[in-house]
Design a protein around this motif. Sequence first.
Motif, PDB file in Angstrom:
ATOM      1  N   MET A   1      -4.083  -5.430   2.278  1.00 22.67           N
ATOM      2  CA  MET A   1      -4.041  -3.969   2.270  1.00 22.67           C
ATOM      3  C   MET A   1      -3.491  -3.461   3.615  1.00 22.67           C
ATOM      4  O   MET A   1      -3.768  -4.045   4.648  1.00 22.67           O
ATOM      5  CB  MET A   1      -5.476  -3.461   2.073  1.00 22.67           C
ATOM      6  CG  MET A   1      -5.591  -1.970   1.991  1.00 22.67           C
ATOM      7  SD  MET A   1      -7.312  -1.435   2.009  1.00 22.67           S
ATOM      8  CE  MET A   1      -7.988  -2.254   0.608  1.00 22.67           C
ATOM      9  N   LEU A   3      -3.142  -1.460   7.047  1.00 17.17           N
ATOM     10  CA  LEU A   3      -4.190  -1.147   8.020  1.00 17.17           C
ATOM     11  C   LEU A   3      -4.664   0.313   7.934  1.00 17.17           C
ATOM     12  O   LEU A   3      -5.867   0.589   7.959  1.00 17.17           O
ATOM     13  CB  LEU A   3      -3.668  -1.460   9.431  1.00 17.17           C
ATOM     14  CG  LEU A   3      -4.626  -1.248  10.590  1.00 17.17           C
ATOM     15  CD1 LEU A   3      -5.905  -2.048  10.409  1.00 17.17           C
ATOM     16  CD2 LEU A   3      -3.949  -1.631  11.919  1.00 17.17           C
ATOM     17  N   LYS A   5      -4.660   2.323   5.380  1.00 13.06           N
ATOM     18  CA  LYS A   5      -5.448   2.485   4.159  1.00 13.06           C
ATOM     19  C   LYS A   5      -6.831   1.847   4.340  1.00 13.06           C
ATOM     20  O   LYS A   5      -7.872   2.412   3.954  1.00 13.06           O
ATOM     21  CB  LYS A   5      -4.708   1.834   2.984  1.00 13.06           C
ATOM     22  CG  LYS A   5      -5.372   2.075   1.661  1.00 13.06           C
ATOM     23  CD  LYS A   5      -4.510   1.587   0.520  1.00 13.06           C
ATOM     24  CE  LYS A   5      -5.218   1.837  -0.804  1.00 13.06           C
ATOM     25  NZ  LYS A   5      -4.625   1.093  -1.884  1.00 13.06           N
ATOM     26  N   TYR A   6      -6.831   0.689   4.953  1.00  4.80           N
ATOM     27  CA  TYR A   6      -8.084  -0.043   5.179  1.00  4.80           C
ATOM     28  C   TYR A   6      -9.048   0.815   6.007  1.00  4.80           C
ATOM     29  O   TYR A   6     -10.231   0.931   5.683  1.00  4.80           O
ATOM     30  CB  TYR A   6      -7.756  -1.356   5.906  1.00  4.80           C
ATOM     31  CG  TYR A   6      -8.918  -2.297   6.023  1.00  4.80           C
ATOM     32  CD1 TYR A   6      -9.160  -3.248   5.044  1.00  4.80           C
ATOM     33  CD2 TYR A   6      -9.777  -2.248   7.113  1.00  4.80           C
ATOM     34  CE1 TYR A   6     -10.226  -4.123   5.138  1.00  4.80           C
ATOM     35  CE2 TYR A   6     -10.846  -3.109   7.220  1.00  4.80           C
ATOM     36  CZ  TYR A   6     -11.066  -4.049   6.226  1.00  4.80           C
ATOM     37  OH  TYR A   6     -12.125  -4.903   6.332  1.00  4.80           O
ATOM     38  N   GLN A   9     -10.459   3.651   4.062  1.00  3.84           N
ATOM     39  CA  GLN A   9     -11.447   3.226   3.064  1.00  3.84           C
ATOM     40  C   GLN A   9     -12.774   2.813   3.691  1.00  3.84           C
ATOM     41  O   GLN A   9     -13.812   2.855   3.054  1.00  3.84           O
ATOM     42  CB  GLN A   9     -10.902   2.056   2.244  1.00  3.84           C
ATOM     43  CG  GLN A   9      -9.901   2.511   1.223  1.00  3.84           C
ATOM     44  CD  GLN A   9      -9.647   1.459   0.149  1.00  3.84           C
ATOM     45  OE1 GLN A   9     -10.162   0.348   0.211  1.00  3.84           O
ATOM     46  NE2 GLN A   9      -8.846   1.818  -0.825  1.00  3.84           N
ATOM     47  N   HIS A  10     -12.726   2.382   4.949  1.00  4.96           N
ATOM     48  CA  HIS A  10     -13.943   1.874   5.585  1.00  4.96           C
ATOM     49  C   HIS A  10     -14.616   2.881   6.503  1.00  4.96           C
ATOM     50  O   HIS A  10     -15.653   2.581   7.098  1.00  4.96           O
ATOM     51  CB  HIS A  10     -13.629   0.609   6.394  1.00  4.96           C
ATOM     52  CG  HIS A  10     -13.460  -0.605   5.542  1.00  4.96           C
ATOM     53  ND1 HIS A  10     -12.347  -0.806   4.762  1.00  4.96           N
ATOM     54  CD2 HIS A  10     -14.258  -1.674   5.325  1.00  4.96           C
ATOM     55  CE1 HIS A  10     -12.476  -1.957   4.122  1.00  4.96           C
ATOM     56  NE2 HIS A  10     -13.618  -2.488   4.437  1.00  4.96           N
ATOM     57  N   LYS A  40      -0.759  -5.772   7.446  1.00  2.00           N
ATOM     58  CA  LYS A  40      -1.644  -6.154   6.332  1.00  2.00           C
ATOM     59  C   LYS A  40      -2.933  -6.764   6.878  1.00  2.00           C
ATOM     60  O   LYS A  40      -2.897  -7.618   7.763  1.00  2.00           O
ATOM     61  CB  LYS A  40      -0.955  -7.184   5.425  1.00  2.00           C
ATOM     62  CG  LYS A  40       0.256  -6.620   4.704  1.00  2.00           C
ATOM     63  CD  LYS A  40      -0.167  -5.866   3.442  1.00  2.00           C
ATOM     64  CE  LYS A  40       0.999  -5.444   2.599  1.00  2.00           C
ATOM     65  NZ  LYS A  40       1.359  -4.038   2.722  1.00  2.00           N
ATOM     66  N   SER A  42      -7.087  -8.111   5.661  1.00  2.00           N
ATOM     67  CA  SER A  42      -7.925  -8.485   4.512  1.00  2.00           C
ATOM     68  C   SER A  42      -9.373  -8.543   4.975  1.00  2.00           C
ATOM     69  O   SER A  42      -9.671  -8.316   6.157  1.00  2.00           O
ATOM     70  CB  SER A  42      -7.497  -9.837   3.966  1.00  2.00           C
ATOM     71  OG  SER A  42      -7.901 -10.834   4.888  1.00  2.00           O
ATOM     72  N   ASP A  43     -10.268  -8.887   4.055  1.00  2.00           N
ATOM     73  CA  ASP A  43     -11.695  -8.927   4.393  1.00  2.00           C
ATOM     74  C   ASP A  43     -12.044  -9.987   5.439  1.00  2.00           C
ATOM     75  O   ASP A  43     -13.130  -9.986   5.984  1.00  2.00           O
ATOM     76  CB  ASP A  43     -12.529  -9.178   3.129  1.00  2.00           C
ATOM     77  CG  ASP A  43     -12.659  -7.912   2.305  1.00  2.00           C
ATOM     78  OD1 ASP A  43     -12.453  -6.822   2.868  1.00  2.00           O
ATOM     79  OD2 ASP A  43     -12.950  -8.024   1.103  1.00  2.00           O
ATOM     80  N   SER A  55     -15.316  -3.557  10.075  1.00  2.00           N
ATOM     81  CA  SER A  55     -15.334  -4.604   9.051  1.00  2.00           C
ATOM     82  C   SER A  55     -15.887  -5.838   9.726  1.00  2.00           C
ATOM     83  O   SER A  55     -15.857  -5.947  10.939  1.00  2.00           O
ATOM     84  CB  SER A  55     -13.933  -4.905   8.586  1.00  2.00           C
ATOM     85  OG  SER A  55     -13.233  -5.476   9.675  1.00  2.00           O
ATOM     86  N   LYS A  92     -16.350  -5.825   1.915  1.00  2.00           N
ATOM     87  CA  LYS A  92     -15.988  -5.047   0.729  1.00  2.00           C
ATOM     88  C   LYS A  92     -16.413  -5.689  -0.579  1.00  2.00           C
ATOM     89  O   LYS A  92     -16.496  -5.039  -1.593  1.00  2.00           O
ATOM     90  CB  LYS A  92     -14.476  -4.846   0.709  1.00  2.00           C
ATOM     91  CG  LYS A  92     -14.067  -3.846   1.759  1.00  2.00           C
ATOM     92  CD  LYS A  92     -12.851  -3.123   1.355  1.00  2.00           C
ATOM     93  CE  LYS A  92     -13.103  -2.220   0.174  1.00  2.00           C
ATOM     94  NZ  LYS A  92     -11.874  -1.893  -0.522  1.00  2.00           N
TER      95      LYS A  92
END
Length: 228
Positions: A1, A3, A5-6, A9-10, A40, A42-43, A55, A92
């Motif tokens: 995803m 950065l 957007k991440y 969302q968080h 990009k 990720s979790d 995160s 997530k």
Amino acid sequence: MRLDKYISQHTAATRSLAKMAIKSGRVLVNGEVVKDQGRKVSDTDEVCVNGEVISQSGEAYILYHKPAGVICATEDEEQETVIDHLDGITHKTLHLAGRLDKDTTGVVLITSDGQWSHRVTSPRHECSKVYVVQTADPLSQGLIETFKEGILLKDNPKPTRPAELEILAEKEAKLTLTEGRYHQVKRMFGACGNKVVGLKRLSVGCVEIGDLEEGDYRELTEEEIASF
Ligand code: URA
């Protein structure tokens, strides 16, 4: 995803605020400043905004002391879920390793590790769960043998696995199960003509509620994680 957007969302930040934070060098990915909004992530990445980790990398293994009234689900439009109560945990992909009814309190295990939760919940692993039960009617000594022998429940031709019942008071008992069928405790007592009016899970395997307050959570220790 991406950065930006991440981050949106968080956190409470909008996408444009997230972009501004990235541009101004206030965002770190795995300890390094990243100014590329489209980077990009990720979790498994650790993302830090304004000095705060939003995160966490690696897997999460959480013990939550569920109060009554909170539902064992990851999302619900109307009701509070256990995930809503894990403020500091930002993985997530959290899910529950076993569920409790809305009115049941006590140990709920939450994780991001699917293989681990399978080991916790799979009937093959016979992980023990200890409950303290309050009943509407007095408990007879004969129930100890009945629970040990197994009880036939409507939806299954096999009786329940041998369960250990310890009577603590006239209408209170400790029950140890090694399986987790739907509403199992309530249905076992129901099949014996009694009714559960209070239910708390004290432990799952070696993970005990201890003095964790209702509504609080803690991370599991390495030893607890490895025990399943
Ligand atoms: N058995 C039940 O009946 N309810 C629970 O919440 C857990 C076990």
